[in-house]
Design a protein around this motif. Sequence first.
Motif, mmCIF file in Angstrom:
data_model
loop_
_atom_site.group_PDB
_atom_site.id
_atom_site.type_symbol
_atom_site.label_atom_id
_atom_site.label_comp_id
_atom_site.label_asym_id
_atom_site.label_seq_id
_atom_site.Cartn_x
_atom_site.Cartn_y
_atom_site.Cartn_z
ATOM 1 N N ILE A 66 0.718 -1.273 0.139
ATOM 2 C CA ILE A 66 -0.212 -0.185 -0.100
ATOM 3 C C ILE A 66 0.926 1.371 -0.073
ATOM 4 N N SER A 67 0.539 2.116 -0.674
ATOM 5 C CA SER A 67 0.897 3.512 -0.686
ATOM 6 C C SER A 67 -0.036 4.556 -1.053
ATOM 7 N N ARG A 68 0.277 5.768 -0.526
ATOM 8 C CA ARG A 68 -0.782 6.956 -1.079
ATOM 9 C C ARG A 68 -0.420 7.369 -2.559
ATOM 10 N N SER A 69 -1.387 8.163 -2.898
ATOM 11 C CA SER A 69 -0.970 8.647 -4.369
ATOM 12 C C SER A 69 -1.635 9.644 -4.676
ATOM 13 N N ALA A 70 -1.484 10.446 -5.784
ATOM 14 C CA ALA A 70 -2.061 11.499 -6.154
ATOM 15 C C ALA A 70 -3.325 11.358 -7.213
ATOM 16 N N VAL A 71 -3.701 10.042 -7.247
ATOM 17 C CA VAL A 71 -4.835 9.642 -8.086
ATOM 18 C C VAL A 71 -5.912 9.615 -7.319
ATOM 19 N N ALA B 39 -1.583 12.657 -11.455
ATOM 20 C CA ALA B 39 -0.625 11.312 -11.135
ATOM 21 C C ALA B 39 0.840 11.574 -11.385
ATOM 22 N N GLU B 40 1.616 10.848 -10.535
ATOM 23 C CA GLU B 40 3.207 11.097 -10.626
ATOM 24 C C GLU B 40 3.554 9.750 -11.456
ATOM 25 N N PRO B 41 4.788 10.071 -12.137
ATOM 26 C CA PRO B 41 5.622 9.011 -12.863
ATOM 27 C C PRO B 41 5.706 7.712 -11.899
ATOM 28 N N LEU C 174 -7.159 0.723 -6.892
ATOM 29 C CA LEU C 174 -6.238 0.532 -8.488
ATOM 30 C C LEU C 174 -4.777 0.099 -8.055
ATOM 31 N N ILE C 175 -4.319 -0.461 -9.027
ATOM 32 C CA ILE C 175 -2.812 -1.087 -8.807
ATOM 33 C C ILE C 175 -1.890 -0.490 -9.935
ATOM 34 N N ALA C 176 -1.051 0.281 -9.687
ATOM 35 C CA ALA C 176 -0.191 0.868 -10.463
ATOM 36 C C ALA C 176 0.840 -0.001 -11.256
ATOM 37 N N VAL C 177 1.452 0.523 -12.213
ATOM 38 C CA VAL C 177 2.498 -0.279 -12.803
ATOM 39 C C VAL C 177 3.655 -0.969 -12.205
ATOM 40 N N ASN C 178 3.881 -0.344 -11.123
ATOM 41 C CA ASN C 178 5.050 -0.763 -10.153
ATOM 42 C C ASN C 178 4.325 -1.524 -8.979
ATOM 43 N N GLN C 179 3.192 -1.845 -9.027
ATOM 44 C CA GLN C 179 2.500 -2.982 -8.273
ATOM 45 C C GLN C 179 2.044 -2.091 -6.871
ATOM 46 N N ARG C 180 2.140 -1.056 -6.748
ATOM 47 C CA ARG C 180 1.507 -0.334 -5.693
ATOM 48 C C ARG C 180 0.193 -0.305 -5.835
ATOM 49 N N LEU C 181 -0.590 -0.236 -4.639
ATOM 50 C CA LEU C 181 -1.919 -0.099 -4.651
ATOM 51 C C LEU C 181 -2.240 1.330 -4.038
ATOM 52 N N LEU C 182 -3.078 1.959 -4.906
ATOM 53 C CA LEU C 182 -3.314 3.577 -4.525
ATOM 54 C C LEU C 182 -4.345 3.568 -3.830
ATOM 55 N N ILE C 183 -4.411 3.516 -2.426
ATOM 56 C CA ILE C 183 -5.240 3.050 -1.382
ATOM 57 C C ILE C 183 -6.541 4.483 -1.411
ATOM 58 N N SER C 184 -6.142 5.593 -1.887
ATOM 59 C CA SER C 184 -6.855 6.849 -1.806
ATOM 60 C C SER C 184 -7.732 6.901 -3.337
ATOM 61 N N SER C 185 -7.663 5.705 -3.969
ATOM 62 C CA SER C 185 -8.182 6.019 -5.506
ATOM 63 C C SER C 185 -9.543 6.001 -5.601
ATOM 64 N N ILE C 186 -10.418 5.099 -5.073
ATOM 65 C CA ILE C 186 -11.766 5.027 -5.468
ATOM 66 C C ILE C 186 -12.568 5.316 -4.165
ATOM 67 N N LYS C 187 -13.270 6.475 -4.437
ATOM 68 C CA LYS C 187 -14.257 6.957 -3.324
ATOM 69 C C LYS C 187 -15.667 6.825 -4.003
ATOM 70 N N PRO C 188 -16.717 6.620 -3.009
ATOM 71 C CA PRO C 188 -18.122 6.509 -3.652
ATOM 72 C C PRO C 188 -18.750 7.838 -4.085
ATOM 73 N N GLY C 189 -19.253 7.591 -5.423
ATOM 74 C CA GLY C 189 -20.074 8.953 -5.769
ATOM 75 C C GLY C 189 -20.263 8.700 -7.193
ATOM 76 N N ASN C 190 -21.006 9.652 -8.021
ATOM 77 C CA ASN C 190 -21.666 9.332 -9.100
ATOM 78 C C ASN C 190 -20.458 9.221 -10.257
ATOM 79 N N ALA C 191 -20.497 8.110 -10.895
ATOM 80 C CA ALA C 191 -19.209 7.892 -11.833
ATOM 81 C C ALA C 191 -19.819 7.321 -13.324
ATOM 82 N N ASP C 192 -21.361 7.319 -13.337
ATOM 83 C CA ASP C 192 -21.744 7.079 -14.637
ATOM 84 C C ASP C 192 -22.607 8.102 -15.396
ATOM 85 N N GLY C 193 -22.653 9.180 -14.734
ATOM 86 C CA GLY C 193 -23.529 10.604 -15.044
ATOM 87 C C GLY C 193 -25.041 10.184 -15.199
#
Length: 464
Positions: free
Chosen positions: A26-31, A66-68, A149-168
Amino acid sequence: MFMIAKYNLLAVSIIVLFLALYFPCISRSAVESTGEINAKDNNAGTLIAGTQADLIANMIIDMSQAEPGEEIESIRIIVPNGLTIKGKPVKSVKVGEKEVPNFTQQIQENNQIIVTLPTLITLTSRVAIEFTVDVSAVPIPNLQFIIGLIAVNQRLLISSIKPGNADGRVNNDSLTLRSVSATKPLPPTNVKVQPDPNGENDLIITWSKVDEAGGYIIYRNGIEIANVIGKDQTSYTDKDLDPNTYSYTVRSYKTDVLRSDPSASASGTATKDTKAPNPPTIVPELKILEKGIEVSWKPSSSADVVKYIIYRGTSASSVSKIGEVDATKTSYIDAQPPESGSFLYIVGAVDEAGNQSKSSPTQLRQILSGDKPQPNPFTPKSNDPRFNQVTFPSSIVKGGEGTFSVKIFDLEGNLVFEKDVDSGSKEIKWDGKDSNGNYVNSGVYIYQATMGNKNKIGSIIVAK
């Protein structure tokens, strides 16, 4: 206090253990992204116990910060207890509007689905994953999903998905579903119909909440007119009705096919609309164009506005209609403004019943006689916009064509102000300041107005 601290420490330890179990690396992310889970073809977030259900996980993955190394390679869905996944549960994956043909999927322990994409997500994208679950025969009121979400370097971005309207769309808009028994819900009770208290030609229908419902269907004179999503939503406004008496019934539902019997009917009488719409918000500044004066406004927030009427006059209490536009327009050009004098504009919003509300007025507009700058003298430090700047109309230069310019000199011949505008502009204003932004001294100044190869020279008096 020691016991409270001990239990708080225990709770934190359990959370850390849970995260370590479910989210290694796990690590935090800008995503920062938003997601929701919906039962396919069911907006209420309700599953039927003992059945198989197709679910859709919609998410908007925001990659703007997102960062590199944070490019998304995989999506992890943790399915709650009470739902079972087996085999290859994922039926389809979409990124934007395109199907992803070569994704891979695997089921991991603790009821997890891992979907790996053939192409990294590097830009903000809308993603939809459709998958199948078996629903426990025992109804469960709270089925909480977790999406990571799992990044290319296999870190899980724990702040990535929050509940809310995503399909409009207006539907579940959360990461929580519930399962209910395969029986019809009870019909709503205490259905009442009341006229709008503010004078609109609307009727307000209310009813008592049905705990097992996922939403409510509203019928007017036996015809379905609305779907109100959510068991806690217990009112609906039927708008813009012709004056008449109407009968309403309400049915609760768990899913589209599990609807209650109709409620007892209730009637109400809609009256003529007597409430004026909310007024438009006028833009105080007027635009001076080659073809006239443009008046602009922000539209009324009322949904029943059908047109706007434009008024002009010497004060807010003495205006006359000069034109009108339909409700889709937010500007009007006065092609024949007065040739001289002071005036302002007001815009009125008119609804379908003829009720009208008027905006506040524009700034007072002073039109020159056409052959000289006005006002003259003028007082730059005055708080009155009619007198704190001088306006040079392009018509001051007779027979000129092309770029219009004005230069102002003091009596010693020093240039204190200079400005030019293109041929589409009709005027130049001077606020009494020099090129450094300082007010000039009181006195007489010489102006030279030029258009093409024509000139006009005169004097201006600055009075403080």
